[in-house]
Design a protein around this motif. Sequence first.
Motif, PDB file in Angstrom:
ATOM      1  N   TYR A   1      -7.565 166.534  72.818  1.00 60.83           N
ATOM      2  CA  TYR A   1      -8.346 165.352  72.450  1.00 60.83           C
ATOM      3  C   TYR A   1      -7.730 164.555  71.313  1.00 60.83           C
ATOM      4  CZ  TYR A   1     -11.631 167.960  75.264  1.00 60.83           C
ATOM      5  OH  TYR A   1     -12.215 168.671  76.286  1.00 60.83           O
ATOM      6  N   SER A  45      -7.961 164.686  64.402  1.00 63.53           N
ATOM      7  CA  SER A  45      -9.132 164.299  63.602  1.00 63.53           C
ATOM      8  C   SER A  45      -8.739 163.160  62.663  1.00 63.53           C
ATOM      9  CB  SER A  45      -9.630 165.495  62.784  1.00 63.53           C
ATOM     10  OG  SER A  45      -8.684 165.836  61.781  1.00 63.53           O
ATOM     11  N   LYS A  82     -11.615 168.588  67.587  1.00 60.89           N
ATOM     12  CA  LYS A  82     -10.600 167.876  66.805  1.00 60.89           C
ATOM     13  C   LYS A  82     -10.700 168.226  65.326  1.00 60.89           C
ATOM     14  CE  LYS A  82     -11.234 163.548  68.064  1.00 60.89           C
ATOM     15  NZ  LYS A  82     -11.014 162.100  68.348  1.00 60.89           N
ATOM     16  N   GLY A 118      -0.802 167.606  68.945  1.00 66.07           N
ATOM     17  CA  GLY A 118      -2.203 167.998  68.802  1.00 66.07           C
ATOM     18  C   GLY A 118      -2.773 168.647  70.042  1.00 66.07           C
ATOM     19  N   GLU A 142     -15.863 167.280  71.743  1.00 75.96           N
ATOM     20  CA  GLU A 142     -14.486 166.844  71.477  1.00 75.96           C
ATOM     21  C   GLU A 142     -14.275 166.633  69.980  1.00 75.96           C
ATOM     22  OE1 GLU A 142     -13.236 163.459  73.770  1.00 75.96           O
ATOM     23  OE2 GLU A 142     -13.984 164.330  75.631  1.00 75.96           O
TER      24      GLU A 142
END
Length: 157
Positions: free
Chosen positions: A108, A111, A53, A105, A49
């Motif tokens: 997940y 970032s 990201k 996004g 994940e």
Amino acid sequence: MQITLIAIGKTDRAELEELISIYAKRLQHYIKFEFRIIPDIKNSKNLSEAQQKEKEGELILAQLQPTDTLILLDEKGKQYTSMDFADFLQKKMNSGIKNLVLVIGGPYGFSEAVYAECSGKISLSKMTFSHQMVRLFLVEQIYRGFTILRNEPYHHQ
């Protein structure tokens, strides 16, 4: 002001694509609007994940210009009524920003690098919606916001 909506991955339902297109076209009457799709990360099943990201974050940040104002669609973001969202849009226009960039996004989230660049976060609901549906809801709410600002009969209070 221009509004740019960026989303990760293409819409896989023609019906949703058509509805998004209808509202995007209506928005052109009020403001310059652009909808950009960042393709899904290839081989994402082989990534954690965090790695996914990070890769998506790099692609998102590569879309931005230094003068852009970045707002993320995030479950921890501020929730607005439609009237309050219209006020939010008006304040952004009054502030003289050139491009308001709204980003939906990946599955997940974002970032840390993307969070570091953003000027704010918006949540459409406490409920969870598919990323496909959020696109439609957001474009419709932007359209609704402009009809509210123009006192047009689309929104009923």
